[in-house]
Design a protein around this motif. Sequence first.
Motif, short mmCIF file in Angstrom:
data_model
loop_
_atom_site.label_atom_id
_atom_site.label_comp_id
_atom_site.label_asym_id
_atom_site.label_seq_id
_atom_site.Cartn_x
_atom_site.Cartn_y
_atom_site.Cartn_z
N ASP A 220 -38.53 95.72 54.42
CA ASP A 220 -38.48 94.87 55.61
C ASP A 220 -37.04 94.51 55.95
OD1 ASP A 220 -37.73 92.92 53.80
OD2 ASP A 220 -39.62 91.81 53.89
N THR A 221 -36.85 93.63 56.91
CA THR A 221 -35.50 93.30 57.38
C THR A 221 -34.67 92.56 56.34
OG1 THR A 221 -36.47 91.34 58.43
CG2 THR A 221 -36.11 93.27 59.83
N THR A 222 -35.32 92.03 55.29
CA THR A 222 -34.58 91.35 54.21
C THR A 222 -34.24 92.30 53.08
OG1 THR A 222 -36.55 90.68 52.94
CG2 THR A 222 -35.88 89.26 54.77
N GLY A 223 -34.68 93.55 53.18
CA GLY A 223 -34.44 94.52 52.11
C GLY A 223 -35.52 94.53 51.04
N ARG A 224 -36.57 93.74 51.22
CA ARG A 224 -37.66 93.67 50.24
C ARG A 224 -38.59 94.88 50.41
NH1 ARG A 224 -41.80 88.84 51.07
NH2 ARG A 224 -41.64 89.78 53.14
N PRO A 225 -38.88 95.61 49.33
CA PRO A 225 -39.84 96.72 49.44
C PRO A 225 -41.21 96.20 49.85
CG PRO A 225 -38.59 96.87 47.39
CD PRO A 225 -38.29 95.53 47.99
N VAL A 226 -41.82 96.86 50.83
CA VAL A 226 -43.12 96.46 51.35
C VAL A 226 -44.21 97.40 50.90
CG1 VAL A 226 -44.46 96.16 53.48
CG2 VAL A 226 -42.10 95.32 53.36
N GLU A 227 -43.96 98.68 50.96
CA GLU A 227 -44.98 99.66 50.58
C GLU A 227 -44.34 100.89 49.98
OE1 GLU A 227 -47.14 101.47 53.76
OE2 GLU A 227 -45.31 102.04 54.83
N TYR A 228 -45.11 101.54 49.12
CA TYR A 228 -44.74 102.84 48.57
C TYR A 228 -45.86 103.81 48.92
CZ TYR A 228 -44.62 106.57 45.10
OH TYR A 228 -44.64 107.80 44.49
N VAL A 229 -45.51 104.93 49.50
CA VAL A 229 -46.49 105.92 49.93
C VAL A 229 -46.11 107.29 49.39
CG1 VAL A 229 -47.60 107.04 51.91
CG2 VAL A 229 -46.90 104.65 52.07
N HIS A 230 -47.10 108.00 48.85
CA HIS A 230 -46.87 109.42 48.57
C HIS A 230 -48.01 110.21 49.21
CE1 HIS A 230 -49.79 109.87 45.16
NE2 HIS A 230 -49.52 108.60 44.98
N GLY B 77 -45.57 87.79 59.72
CA GLY B 77 -44.13 87.68 59.95
C GLY B 77 -43.30 88.66 59.14
N VAL B 78 -43.90 89.76 58.70
CA VAL B 78 -43.18 90.78 57.93
C VAL B 78 -42.76 91.89 58.89
CG1 VAL B 78 -43.32 92.47 56.07
CG2 VAL B 78 -44.49 90.27 55.85
N HIS B 79 -41.47 92.08 59.04
CA HIS B 79 -40.95 93.06 59.99
C HIS B 79 -40.43 94.28 59.22
CE1 HIS B 79 -41.04 90.39 63.58
NE2 HIS B 79 -40.95 89.44 62.64
N VAL B 80 -41.16 95.37 59.29
CA VAL B 80 -40.74 96.61 58.64
C VAL B 80 -39.50 97.13 59.34
CG1 VAL B 80 -41.39 99.00 58.23
CG2 VAL B 80 -43.03 97.18 57.82
N HIS B 81 -38.50 97.52 58.54
CA HIS B 81 -37.21 97.90 59.13
C HIS B 81 -36.74 99.29 58.74
CE1 HIS B 81 -33.09 97.71 60.49
NE2 HIS B 81 -32.65 97.85 59.26
N GLU B 82 -36.88 99.66 57.47
CA GLU B 82 -36.26 100.90 56.99
C GLU B 82 -37.20 101.64 56.06
OE1 GLU B 82 -31.83 101.61 55.64
OE2 GLU B 82 -32.99 100.91 53.92
N ALA B 83 -37.16 102.98 56.12
CA ALA B 83 -37.94 103.81 55.20
C ALA B 83 -37.04 104.90 54.64
CB ALA B 83 -39.12 104.43 55.92
N VAL B 84 -37.02 105.02 53.33
CA VAL B 84 -36.30 106.11 52.67
C VAL B 84 -37.35 107.10 52.18
CG1 VAL B 84 -34.76 106.75 50.78
CG2 VAL B 84 -34.43 104.57 51.99
N GLN B 85 -37.24 108.35 52.62
CA GLN B 85 -38.28 109.33 52.34
C GLN B 85 -37.69 110.59 51.70
OE1 GLN B 85 -42.01 109.93 54.69
NE2 GLN B 85 -40.79 111.54 55.63
N ALA B 86 -38.38 111.11 50.70
CA ALA B 86 -38.00 112.36 50.05
C ALA B 86 -39.12 113.36 50.21
CB ALA B 86 -37.72 112.12 48.56
N ILE B 87 -38.76 114.64 50.34
CA ILE B 87 -39.73 115.72 50.52
C ILE B 87 -39.42 116.81 49.52
CG2 ILE B 87 -40.79 117.30 52.19
CD1 ILE B 87 -39.34 115.66 54.39
#
Length: 286
Positions: free
Chosen positions: A213-223, A173-183
């Motif tokens: 996710d849709t609640t604003g909780r960080p789900v994953e960090y990727v580099h 039931g975790v709905h990914v919503h937003e990703a902030v990405q830097a390059i």
Amino acid sequence: MDVEVPGTVLKRERARDAVLELIESRSPGDAIPSERALCALLEVSRPTVRSAIDELVAAGLLVREHGRGMFVAPAKITQELVSADLTLTVPQAAGTWSSRLLEFTTHQAGARVGRKLRMSPAEDILYVARLRLVDGAPMAIEHLHLRAALAPGLSARELESGDLYDHLRDTHGVHVHEAVQAIEPTVVTRAEAEFLDVPELSPALLFERLTSDTTGRPVEYVHSLYRGDRYRIVSRLTLGPAASSATASSSAAADGDGHHPGIPPGDFGHGDAVTSSTRGDIQSGA
């Protein structure tokens, strides 16, 4: 062609442009004339030709093969970023992408990842490293850090098939919503160079992404580290109202199979919005 212009830098630039014309008139893998032949053709000195060729080799446009000569390099993989209203839709990059799992383990988050995911350093995260390939050639190394509590029982096979976000949504039931990405630009280490099949200290692009996710909780960090000689980013900026046909074209481009930079295939595959902040920190010296 007259390239004998006073000034070493200008001569090299003219020679570089002439070799670029040769490259653009050929296909990847085609040979170009030897340095000696280019000197005669362009009527410039050997050091001038060599300097121009060195630049093009470093830029990933030419490949030197010892004992065989010089060849047009494989085409760069282009990722286009398209702006639409207040969100950024991300079409997939070209080529056939696949993955090879390098590591799959669970360990404590630690201070740095814990801060990014807003969790205790002692809490467990799932750490995944994988090599991304395009048309069979190594293109990137991805490091994924996921809150372990969000995906108990997640298997390596699910990650390999690119169903991570589907698994989170359908099973937990975790709905990914937003990703902030830097390059930003970087270079590869010796170990990274071995995986990517490039020389040590070769240029690369570093992607860092924090997904919520849709609640604003960080789900994953990727580099992720992408080869600088084979990968580039193209941004399309909307400066005025877009026609409805252009909007439809952008949506269609985002629906096809492919690859998002740093994002496993299949992620955001159900129309979730992706917002991105792109940073380019370029330091130059005299």
